[in-house]
Design a protein around this motif. Structure first.
Motif, short mmCIF file in Angstrom:
data_model
loop_
_atom_site.label_atom_id
_atom_site.label_comp_id
_atom_site.label_asym_id
_atom_site.label_seq_id
_atom_site.Cartn_x
_atom_site.Cartn_y
_atom_site.Cartn_z
N ILE A 42 0.86 -1.18 0.00
CA ILE A 42 0.00 0.00 0.00
C ILE A 42 0.90 1.23 0.00
N GLU A 43 0.83 2.02 -1.07
CA GLU A 43 1.64 3.23 -1.18
C GLU A 43 0.76 4.46 -1.20
N ARG A 44 1.28 5.55 -0.64
CA ARG A 44 0.59 6.83 -0.80
C ARG A 44 0.54 7.14 -2.30
N PRO A 45 -0.40 7.95 -2.76
CA PRO A 45 -0.50 8.23 -4.20
C PRO A 45 0.80 8.73 -4.83
N SER A 46 1.64 9.38 -4.05
CA SER A 46 2.92 9.86 -4.59
C SER A 46 4.01 8.78 -4.53
N GLY A 47 3.71 7.66 -3.88
CA GLY A 47 4.64 6.53 -3.84
C GLY A 47 5.48 6.46 -2.58
N ASP A 48 6.00 5.28 -2.31
CA ASP A 48 6.95 5.06 -1.22
C ASP A 48 8.14 6.01 -1.40
N PRO A 49 8.52 6.76 -0.36
CA PRO A 49 9.69 7.66 -0.50
C PRO A 49 10.95 6.95 -0.99
N ALA A 50 11.04 5.64 -0.79
CA ALA A 50 12.22 4.91 -1.27
C ALA A 50 12.32 4.94 -2.78
N ARG A 51 11.21 5.21 -3.48
CA ARG A 51 11.26 5.34 -4.94
C ARG A 51 12.14 6.52 -5.36
N ARG A 52 12.39 7.42 -4.43
CA ARG A 52 13.20 8.62 -4.73
C ARG A 52 14.56 8.57 -4.05
N MET A 53 14.95 7.38 -3.64
CA MET A 53 16.26 7.21 -3.00
C MET A 53 17.28 6.67 -3.99
N ALA A 54 18.44 7.30 -4.03
CA ALA A 54 19.52 6.85 -4.91
C ALA A 54 20.10 5.52 -4.40
N PRO A 55 20.81 4.79 -5.26
CA PRO A 55 21.18 5.16 -6.63
C PRO A 55 20.06 4.88 -7.62
N PHE A 56 20.08 5.62 -8.73
CA PHE A 56 19.11 5.45 -9.80
C PHE A 56 19.77 4.84 -11.03
N HIS A 57 19.00 4.10 -11.80
CA HIS A 57 19.49 3.53 -13.06
C HIS A 57 19.88 4.65 -14.00
N GLN A 58 21.13 4.63 -14.45
CA GLN A 58 21.68 5.63 -15.36
C GLN A 58 21.57 7.04 -14.79
N ASP A 59 21.53 7.14 -13.45
CA ASP A 59 21.46 8.42 -12.74
C ASP A 59 20.23 9.25 -13.10
N GLU A 60 19.16 8.58 -13.54
CA GLU A 60 17.91 9.27 -13.84
C GLU A 60 17.02 9.20 -12.60
N ALA A 61 16.78 10.35 -11.95
CA ALA A 61 15.99 10.40 -10.73
C ALA A 61 14.51 10.22 -11.06
N ASP A 62 14.14 8.98 -11.27
CA ASP A 62 12.79 8.60 -11.68
C ASP A 62 12.24 7.64 -10.63
N PRO A 63 10.96 7.80 -10.21
CA PRO A 63 10.41 6.91 -9.17
C PRO A 63 10.36 5.44 -9.57
N GLU A 64 10.50 5.15 -10.85
CA GLU A 64 10.53 3.75 -11.28
C GLU A 64 11.95 3.24 -11.50
N LYS A 65 12.96 4.07 -11.18
CA LYS A 65 14.33 3.66 -11.48
C LYS A 65 15.25 3.65 -10.27
N SER A 66 14.67 3.69 -9.07
CA SER A 66 15.50 3.56 -7.87
C SER A 66 15.93 2.10 -7.73
N LEU A 67 17.24 1.87 -7.69
CA LEU A 67 17.74 0.51 -7.58
C LEU A 67 17.46 -0.07 -6.20
N LEU A 68 17.46 0.79 -5.17
CA LEU A 68 17.13 0.33 -3.82
C LEU A 68 15.69 -0.15 -3.76
#
Length: 399
Positions: free
Chosen positions: A37-63
């Motif tokens: 269950i995520e808030r509409p803006s998503g789990d804050p971990a979606r915005r935690m680095a590192p990101f794939h190819q350094d693109e700060a995208d909520p679907e690209k957080s490697l963590l």
């Protein structure tokens, strides 16, 4: 096909960041059906680095991708009356609910354990927080380094003449997640036997403190306080530079160490000296011993020394880079790293099973979900909301 160990177990995952998601990841990876269950803006971990190819995208957080394999994602605004109503309808059909909010949050939403138990008497509710649900620190905020400090573990890490240190990254969070998964399964076993649910209260501070063991025993029984270790160069456990990196040349410690065997193995006749023949003598002459060892190991290949040392039953280790870890033959032999295909990340290697089970093995069934990807299936089909109702809920920022 083998049925997973936790097949049929239904878990509501209200967690975010690291400790809670790692707990539910362990359950999901062994077969539990975990609905995140995520808030509409998503789990804050979606915005935690590192990101794939350094693109700060909520679907690209490697963590996030690592912590949420095998889960489904539903977005739900728990600050709305409709969001709470939808969640409670999901509680009715769940075995477990895991959350890691601050202790005052769930009661403030009308989602305390007593309320949820009235909806589902068999519910196991696992709550992970910085200091537990009770006590004077209950509502204090903390970060991983604070948990290490207040848990007592940080006091014994580092050199005695320098400030205390902690392990890298978020080890306290992962330890708490592991403890929470274990405790949840124990509570579930009781649930299966009796039909009764219960509240599982996990303190990250206490998860760290369990690592103290002999430190606490020594103080309790003798009053002795273990300090950080001296950093003299003659310490046999000290990391040494090699020609190609670093290694830990530990020949073993204690009364069972045969110094002559060490001297013969290293081929250093200058160590066959009464200055180094006993632990006390080696301590007195630590700097000279350290100089000899440093000059020797800087000329050696770390893997050659590593394999040769284990023929003598020494406890040598190699400091491995990420590239060397990925190529390690031990990991390869056990198929530890696995390929997982993700819609935004492509195919990437992830750490695999934390342990192996012969009858009900760990399995990757799906990559980490995209935000709200299962709203239609779960809120729509399973809970009976029409497409029009979902559109309205989205417009009102309920999902």
């Amino acid at each position: 096909m083998t049925e997973p160990a936790l097949e049929g177990v239904k878990v509501l995952d209200l967690t975010h960041h690291i400790s809670g998601p790692y707990c539910t990841k362990l359950l999901a990876d062994f077969g539990a059906e975990v609905v995140k269950i995520e808030r509409p803006s998503g789990d804050p971990a979606r915005r935690m680095a590192p990101f794939h190819q350094d693109e700060a995208d909520p679907e690209k957080s490697l963590l996030f991708a690592y912590l949420n394999t095998n889960k489904q994602s539903v977005t739900l605004n728990l600050k709305s009356e409709k969001g709470i109503q939808v969640l409670k309808s999901m509680v009715e059909k769940s075995d477990v609910l895991v959350e890691n909010f601050a202790p005052k949050v769930m009661p403030s939403l009308g989602l305390d354990f007593e309320t949820l138990q009235q909806i589902n008497p068999g519910l196991v509710m696992t709550s992970i927080s910085n200091f537990g649900q009770t006590g004077p620190y209950r509502d204090y905020k903390a970060a991983d380094i604070v948990e290490y400090a207040l848990g007592g573990l940080m006091y014994i890490f580092g050199a005695y003449d320098r400030e205390p240190l902690k392990h890298a990254f978020n080890q306290a969070q992962f330890k708490a997640g592991t403890d929470a998964a274990s405790a949840t399964l124990m509570a579930m076993y009781h649930q299966r036997l009796t039909g009764q649910g219960q509240l599982v209260d996990v303190s990250i501070q206490e998860a760290v403190a369990t690592g103290l063991r002999d430190v606490i025993n020594n103080f309790t029984y003798t009053g002795a306080v273990r300090r950080r270790q001296p950093n003299h160069s003659g310490d046999l456990l000290r990391m040494r530079a090699s020609a190609d990196g670093h290694l830990i040349p530990n020949p073993g410690i204690g009364a069972g160490l045969d110094w002559n065997t060490v001297v013969d193995f290293l081929g250093l006749p200058e160590l066959d000296d009464e200055r180094f023949s006993t632990p006390s003598a080696r301590l007195v002459n630590a700097e000279e011993l350290g100089r000899i060892l440093d000059e020797y190991f800087i000329k050696q290949n770390k893997y050659t020394m590593f394999h040769a040392s284990h023929e003598k039953r020494f406890i040598f280790g190699v400091i491995q880079s990420p590239e060397e870890v990925m190529a390690d033959p031990q990991f390869e032999a056990r198929n530890f790293f696995v390929d997982i295909d993700h819609p935004a990340l492509g195919t990437r290697k992830y750490p695999g099973a934390p342990f192996e089970m012969s009858g009900t093995p760990w399995e990757v069934r799906s990559a980490a979900p995209t935000l709200g990807q299962d709203n239609q299936e779960i809120i729509g089909h399973r809970l009976g909301h029409t497409r029009e109702q979902l559109v309205q809920m989205r417009a009102l920022q309920i999902i």
